[in-house]
Design an enzyme around this catalytic site. Sequence first.
Site, PDB file in Angstrom:
ATOM      1  N   LEU A  80      11.941   3.058   6.183  1.00 15.82           N
ATOM      2  CA  LEU A  80      12.249   2.005   7.148  1.00 15.82           C
ATOM      3  C   LEU A  80      11.380   0.764   6.984  1.00 15.82           C
ATOM      4  O   LEU A  80      11.756  -0.311   7.465  1.00 15.82           O
ATOM      5  CB  LEU A  80      12.082   2.538   8.582  1.00 15.82           C
ATOM      6  CG  LEU A  80      12.867   3.812   8.936  1.00 15.82           C
ATOM      7  CD1 LEU A  80      12.609   4.197  10.388  1.00 15.82           C
ATOM      8  CD2 LEU A  80      14.356   3.628   8.680  1.00 15.82           C
ATOM      9  N   ALA A  81      10.224   0.887   6.348  1.00 14.19           N
ATOM     10  CA  ALA A  81       9.286  -0.239   6.291  1.00 14.19           C
ATOM     11  C   ALA A  81       8.318  -0.056   5.133  1.00 14.19           C
ATOM     12  O   ALA A  81       8.317   0.976   4.456  1.00 14.19           O
ATOM     13  CB  ALA A  81       8.513  -0.339   7.610  1.00 14.19           C
ATOM     14  N   GLN A  82       7.497  -1.086   4.921  1.00 16.43           N
ATOM     15  CA  GLN A  82       6.417  -0.986   3.940  1.00 16.43           C
ATOM     16  C   GLN A  82       5.181  -1.670   4.505  1.00 16.43           C
ATOM     17  O   GLN A  82       5.270  -2.497   5.416  1.00 16.43           O
ATOM     18  CB  GLN A  82       6.824  -1.592   2.606  1.00 16.43           C
ATOM     19  CG  GLN A  82       7.183  -3.059   2.621  1.00 16.43           C
ATOM     20  CD  GLN A  82       7.870  -3.474   1.318  1.00 16.43           C
ATOM     21  OE1 GLN A  82       8.839  -2.852   0.887  1.00 16.43           O
ATOM     22  NE2 GLN A  82       7.366  -4.532   0.687  1.00 16.43           N
ATOM     23  N   VAL A  83       4.008  -1.309   3.952  1.00 17.76           N
ATOM     24  CA  VAL A  83       2.733  -1.786   4.490  1.00 17.76           C
ATOM     25  C   VAL A  83       1.978  -2.556   3.413  1.00 17.76           C
ATOM     26  O   VAL A  83       1.858  -2.092   2.273  1.00 17.76           O
ATOM     27  CB  VAL A  83       1.872  -0.609   4.998  1.00 17.76           C
ATOM     28  CG1 VAL A  83       0.543  -1.117   5.543  1.00 17.76           C
ATOM     29  CG2 VAL A  83       2.621   0.178   6.072  1.00 17.76           C
ATOM     30  N   LYS A 116       2.543  -3.949   8.651  1.00 15.63           N
ATOM     31  CA  LYS A 116       3.733  -3.111   8.488  1.00 15.63           C
ATOM     32  C   LYS A 116       4.965  -3.961   8.759  1.00 15.63           C
ATOM     33  O   LYS A 116       5.106  -4.539   9.836  1.00 15.63           O
ATOM     34  CB  LYS A 116       3.687  -1.917   9.448  1.00 15.63           C
ATOM     35  CG  LYS A 116       4.844  -0.944   9.267  1.00 15.63           C
ATOM     36  CD  LYS A 116       4.655   0.305  10.124  1.00 15.63           C
ATOM     37  CE  LYS A 116       5.778   1.299   9.917  1.00 15.63           C
ATOM     38  NZ  LYS A 116       5.579   2.545  10.692  1.00 15.63           N
ATOM     39  N   ASP A 138       5.261  13.206  12.657  1.00 16.28           N
ATOM     40  CA  ASP A 138       5.464  12.895  11.242  1.00 16.28           C
ATOM     41  C   ASP A 138       4.151  13.013  10.469  1.00 16.28           C
ATOM     42  O   ASP A 138       3.712  12.057   9.821  1.00 16.28           O
ATOM     43  CB  ASP A 138       6.043  11.482  11.108  1.00 16.28           C
ATOM     44  CG  ASP A 138       6.762  11.279   9.776  1.00 16.28           C
ATOM     45  OD1 ASP A 138       6.984  12.280   9.062  1.00 16.28           O
ATOM     46  OD2 ASP A 138       7.103  10.129   9.452  1.00 16.28           O
ATOM     47  N   LEU A 163       0.837  -1.202   0.000  1.00 14.76           N
ATOM     48  CA  LEU A 163       0.000   0.000   0.000  1.00 14.76           C
ATOM     49  C   LEU A 163       0.869   1.248   0.000  1.00 14.76           C
ATOM     50  O   LEU A 163       0.509   2.280  -0.548  1.00 14.76           O
ATOM     51  CB  LEU A 163      -0.905   0.010   1.242  1.00 14.76           C
ATOM     52  CG  LEU A 163      -1.935  -1.107   1.353  1.00 14.76           C
ATOM     53  CD1 LEU A 163      -2.546  -1.127   2.745  1.00 14.76           C
ATOM     54  CD2 LEU A 163      -3.021  -0.925   0.301  1.00 14.76           C
ATOM     55  N   GLY A 164       2.014   1.119   0.644  1.00 17.54           N
ATOM     56  CA  GLY A 164       2.957   2.229   0.710  1.00 17.54           C
ATOM     57  C   GLY A 164       4.298   1.725   1.185  1.00 17.54           C
ATOM     58  O   GLY A 164       4.380   0.755   1.943  1.00 17.54           O
TER      59      GLY A 164
END
Length: 519
Positions: A156-159, A173, A305, A151-152
């Site tokens: 540092l990470a992706q979902v 995540k 953020d 999704l994004g």
Amino acid sequence: MARRALKLASLAAAASGIYLYGNKFMDPNDFGVVRVGRAIATTAVITYDYLTSLRNVPYGSEEYDFLKSQVHLRSAERLRELCCANRGTFIKVGQHLGALDYLLPEEYTRTLKVLHSQAPQSTRQEIEQVIREDLGKEIKELFVSFEDTPLGAASLAQVHKAVLQDGRTVAVKIQHPKVQAQSSKDIFLMEVLLLVVKQIFPDFEFMWLVEEAKKNLPLELDFLNEGRNAEKVAQMLKNFEFLKVPRIYWELSTRRVLLMEFMEGGQVNDKAYMEKNGIDVNEISRNLGKLYSEMIFVNGFVHCDPHPGNVLVKKCPDSGKAYIILLDHGLYQVLSESFRMDYCRLWLALIKADMKRVQKYSRRLGAGDLYPLFACMLTARSWESVNRGIDQSPVSASEDVEIRSNAAAYLPQITQLLNNVPRQMLLLLKTNDLLRGIESALHTRASASSFLNMSRCCIRAVSTYQRSKSHSLYRRVHISLTEALSLWQINLYELFLWLKGSRLGSWVIAFLSRMHHST
């Protein structure tokens, strides 16, 4: 001077390599010579460009300003390329710099903003590896379906969207597998390079950036901490019915994997999405301001953020109400009581255009003699507007251009300020700029109602603090009455503004005007 810069860069490269290898600080398999060399080479080229391009040009001339802008742009592009190549922590720091509108030259912020949409993606195999290591099961054992396309993706990470065996739709995540191991080494490398640059340019004061990364990255890389933050802010702001925070599923969450309720909507800066879905842009802007005023001034626990990908909006088809969905709770700033009170009083002084108190509380927050610049940085307004009262007139296009050009002209003083103010202030400045960016995209920037909401929260916070420190019943009653009177005055002024902008108000004003002329 240029020769000295190259010598220092070479010395830094050699010293870094010897130290890292000698102390077994670096594993060549995940942090090789190419990665280190790329960072050193980029730093050396940027340094050399600044030294040579402006050497024989009269300071302050039109030619100097033009060439400096070109060097800023070239350097920002090189920095962006370095961030994209080294990924991870480099992208995170680049995104942080890109969010500092009105604090850094526009060439840097405009160029580095694209890093929000250029984050790397982990492969399916890497995702499976992290889930296997942390949850002890394969993806197919945990989920009925798991979408390969994220999704994004962030630094540092992706979902990913997935459906659990029990039918719940969730957002998963997952941390990029190498980020944890590389982060401390990346920060160390940045620190070495910035120290070298400071030897060449004594006015270069960006060590605050490394210090902030050292403090915040370990927290952002711990997804259990993110889950706790999400639950805390949901409880803290439960009175705001328009706020939604995804529920955390703790049974399937670890330091590198976070499972949460799936929520979707349009990005908060997408004005076209809001207009298409019948969402009131001004209402969203007001509510976002209420959220952040409550977090900053009343609670001292601030989501730091709020870039558009982390703040979504959605209209409920049944009730017709618009919601704000707050995502990514990895980075929060906890404000000390003394800092929060000084910050509240400073904003009250700025709104009232009380220059003596602006100077007093700016100095208490570390601004020293640079308090006028500090006030302009906080408000993103010119000193003339600050003196007149920031709630008296909206930001004009010419004022916005003036502020952005001053960010380049006063860069040494700005970096000095950023090194002197409390560390708590740095993330607040970034948060302020991200929120201003959203307001700018929605064309709702600096409305009178936003200052009224801030005033309410500041008055409540200061009054609560004063009552907690008073042992006299008479004094506490006096504080409460003063608070009630101040809030009543704000409500009355808000009513006046509403009448002034409404049809009824226009009719009353026109009627009174005719009555006046007839007499």
